[in-house]
Design an enzyme around this catalytic site. Structure first.
Site, PDB file in Angstrom:
ATOM      1  N   THR A 317     128.207 -43.632   1.472  1.00 15.94           N
ATOM      2  CA  THR A 317     127.111 -43.257   0.571  1.00 15.94           C
ATOM      3  C   THR A 317     125.972 -44.257   0.676  1.00 15.94           C
ATOM      4  O   THR A 317     124.798 -43.885   0.721  1.00 15.94           O
ATOM      5  CB  THR A 317     127.611 -43.199  -0.883  1.00 15.94           C
ATOM      6  OG1 THR A 317     128.646 -42.221  -0.987  1.00 15.94           O
ATOM      7  CG2 THR A 317     126.476 -42.819  -1.839  1.00 15.94           C
ATOM      8  N   TRP A 320     124.236 -44.089   4.221  1.00 12.81           N
ATOM      9  CA  TRP A 320     123.537 -42.812   4.388  1.00 12.81           C
ATOM     10  C   TRP A 320     122.087 -42.935   3.949  1.00 12.81           C
ATOM     11  O   TRP A 320     121.203 -42.289   4.507  1.00 12.81           O
ATOM     12  CB  TRP A 320     124.235 -41.714   3.563  1.00 12.81           C
ATOM     13  CG  TRP A 320     123.554 -40.373   3.629  1.00 12.81           C
ATOM     14  CD1 TRP A 320     123.770 -39.386   4.543  1.00 12.81           C
ATOM     15  CD2 TRP A 320     122.537 -39.875   2.743  1.00 12.81           C
ATOM     16  NE1 TRP A 320     122.966 -38.310   4.279  1.00 12.81           N
ATOM     17  CE2 TRP A 320     122.192 -38.580   3.180  1.00 12.81           C
ATOM     18  CE3 TRP A 320     121.884 -40.395   1.630  1.00 12.81           C
ATOM     19  CZ2 TRP A 320     121.232 -37.800   2.544  1.00 12.81           C
ATOM     20  CZ3 TRP A 320     120.919 -39.624   0.997  1.00 12.81           C
ATOM     21  CH2 TRP A 320     120.603 -38.344   1.442  1.00 12.81           C
ATOM     22  N   HIS A 321     121.834 -43.777   2.962  1.00  9.31           N
ATOM     23  CA  HIS A 321     120.499 -43.848   2.370  1.00  9.31           C
ATOM     24  C   HIS A 321     119.474 -44.562   3.234  1.00  9.31           C
ATOM     25  O   HIS A 321     118.274 -44.445   2.974  1.00  9.31           O
ATOM     26  CB  HIS A 321     120.567 -44.509   0.988  1.00  9.31           C
ATOM     27  CG  HIS A 321     121.024 -43.575  -0.091  1.00  9.31           C
ATOM     28  ND1 HIS A 321     122.341 -43.280  -0.310  1.00  9.31           N
ATOM     29  CD2 HIS A 321     120.321 -42.863  -1.008  1.00  9.31           C
ATOM     30  CE1 HIS A 321     122.436 -42.427  -1.319  1.00  9.31           C
ATOM     31  NE2 HIS A 321     121.235 -42.153  -1.762  1.00  9.31           N
ATOM     32  N   GLY A 322     119.898 -45.305   4.217  1.00 10.98           N
ATOM     33  CA  GLY A 322     118.898 -45.955   5.049  1.00 10.98           C
ATOM     34  C   GLY A 322     119.503 -46.904   6.059  1.00 10.98           C
ATOM     35  O   GLY A 322     120.622 -47.391   5.892  1.00 10.98           O
ATOM     36  N   PHE A 466     115.158 -41.124   4.710  1.00 12.12           N
ATOM     37  CA  PHE A 466     116.514 -40.608   4.738  1.00 12.12           C
ATOM     38  C   PHE A 466     116.620 -39.362   5.616  1.00 12.12           C
ATOM     39  O   PHE A 466     117.692 -38.951   5.930  1.00 12.12           O
ATOM     40  CB  PHE A 466     117.013 -40.289   3.326  1.00 12.12           C
ATOM     41  CG  PHE A 466     116.781 -41.446   2.380  1.00 12.12           C
ATOM     42  CD1 PHE A 466     117.048 -42.747   2.778  1.00 12.12           C
ATOM     43  CD2 PHE A 466     116.267 -41.236   1.111  1.00 12.12           C
ATOM     44  CE1 PHE A 466     116.841 -43.811   1.926  1.00 12.12           C
ATOM     45  CE2 PHE A 466     116.059 -42.311   0.257  1.00 12.12           C
ATOM     46  CZ  PHE A 466     116.348 -43.583   0.666  1.00 12.12           C
TER      47      PHE A 466
END
Length: 466
Positions: A317, A320-322, A466
């Site tokens: 998680t 995934w964001h950056g 993203f």
């Protein structure tokens, strides 16, 4: 192209709606597919080829999985699913994480070329949507689409292409084949869209300028209250930026006959980190739960294995964001907090007064946003020190008082807008009152947002990374 521009609002969107509604029903998905690709290729035409490759890859992977299952060839079906997942994740890694890994390895003396590729917009969103399609075919949760156009339209659907919500094919399959259109549905879509536009343009953009001030302030000059004011501004900016785009996506979906799920449910009312993630970016949490946490065993296993499952989910998680290690730290921060809540603290929270839970929840989330927002580790450390009074610059200064006075009205409006207060007041209006108020408020909201976009130059979009 983004939603919050005059070009989109007064040229692209009206053209899409006009040509969509004058087209025969059988051609509407094709019309949408053309406009979807035009939307995506507006700034990066070359990456249309990447998207088309992804569409074709997963479409035919689904067909192979289906045929293997029909023939009782479960091994072949699993191989097709595995190959599809591997190729999708390889593409995502190459474009999003290659340079992060290369730079990290270079720092420890291992040569690896830094490619400096432009990140394809929305690749994290549409990759998650497409690669689960063969999985759902394998599980029997989804049927094959009628044709490649229908599947391509699903993948490229412009309202939710670049910022979600993340939609699984099985949830939209029936609507790709047939969806209802009505004046009432269209009108409700317009209302949701304008509310989202107002969140993004009138709230997020204005509050974001306050965060930019504190982000640019050297950590050695941050006071304690100044650091908290800055992270409060970022918390509100991110919420209204992302939830505003999600609302616009839901609204445009309704204009085109689709029904998307809501992506936010007043997350800052949460009384714990666990509850926050049930309310924030709901579609992402649902995706990780269904396609990662449960396949790993979920909570049906012994405690040590469940902790490992949570570790994997929250590490994924975060990253995934950056493509920056601070996002991984942010994800693992939530892993630690949620494990602590699950095993030790949830029973204590349940016995405390509600306001204590709210204070605790906001504290946890805002500290987390400091990890999320400040990518440089040195600057992050200084910012956190300032937040906890360890920066050596005191509680407050004249700069803090100046910005507090300047931004107090918009901060109060934003804080109230992050609660159900407006929704509850609206529900108390009579039917006649709502009928009179709706057109007035919608026109006023559109006019104010347009005036801001025409006059202002500050219009960032946080989720492009993203």
């Amino acid at each position: 192209m983004v939603f919050s521009t005059p070009y989109f609002l007064f040229l692209y969107l009206p053209a899409v709606l006009l040509l969509y509604y004058i087209s025969p029903l059988k051609l509407r998905n094709f019309v949408l597919l053309v406009f979807n690709l035009l939307f995506y290729g507006w700034g990066e035409p070359v990456y249309i080829l990447l998207m088309v490759f992804t569409i074709v890859l997963d479409y035919f992977a689904g067909i192979i999985v289906h045929r293997c299952k029909q023939k009782g060839n479960d091994k072949g079906a699993r191989w097709a699913v595995g190959l599809s997942l591997a190729l999708n994740l390889a593409i995502l890694f190459f474009f999003k994480y290659w340079d992060l890994v290369a730079t990290t390895l270079q720092h420890i003396g291992i040569p690896m070329p830094v490619l400096e590729l432009t990140l394809p917009i929305g690749i994290s969103f549409y990759t998650f949507q497409t690669m689960t399609y063969p999985v759902d075919i394998y599980r029997g949760d989804a049927e094959l689409p009628k044709n490649l156009v229908n599947f391509g339209t699903f993948v490229t659907l412009f309202p939710q292409l670049i910022a979600g919500p993340i939609i699984k094919y099985k949830d939209l399959a029936d609507q790709m084949a047939f969806r209802t259109h009505s004046p009432e549905k269209f009108a409700s879509g317009v209302q949701i869209f304008i509310v989202g536009l107002g969140k993004k343009v009138l709230l997020a953009n204005n509050i974001g300028q306050l965060w930019d001030v504190y982000l640019a302030t050297p950590g050695t000059e941050l006071t304690t209250l100044g650091a908290w004011l800055g992270i409060l501004a970022f918390s509100l900016q991110l919420y209204f930026d992302f939830s505003g785009y999600s609302d616009m996506a839901v609204g445009m979906g309704r204009m085109l006959g689709f029904q998307f799920l809501e992506n936010f449910n007043y997350p800052y009312l949460a009384k714990s980190a666990t509850e926050f993630w049930r309310r924030w970016h709901i579609s992402l949490g649902s995706w990780f739960r269904e396609y990662l946490y449960i396949p790993l065993g979920g909570n049906r296993v012994k405690a040590p294995r469940m902790v490992f499952n949570l570790f994997v989910v929250w590490a994924c998680t975060g990253i995934w964001h950056g493509a920056s290690w601070n996002f991984l730290i942010w994800g693992l921060y939530y892993f630690v907090i949620i494990v602590f809540e699950r095993f030790f603290f949830s029973s204590v929270l349940d016995k405390l007064p509600g306001w204590v839970g709210h204070v605790y929840g906001l504290f946890i989330v805002m500290v987390g946003w400091a990890l999320f927002a400040v990518e440089d580790f040195t600057a992050m450390g200084l910012y956190l020190k300032a937040m906890f009074g360890l920066g050596g610059t005191g509680l407050l200064d004249g700069t803090f008082l100046y910005y507090l006075r300047s931004y107090l009205p918009i901060l109060i409006i934003a804080i109230l807008a992050a609660t159900p207060l407006a929704k509850n007041l609206w529900a108390k209006l009579s039917t006649r009152g709502r009928q009179v108020a709706v057109p007035v408020l919608m026109l006023a909201g559109l006019a104010l947002a347009t005036a801001y976009l025409v006059d202002g130059t500050y219009n960032p979009f946080l989720y492009f990374r993203f």
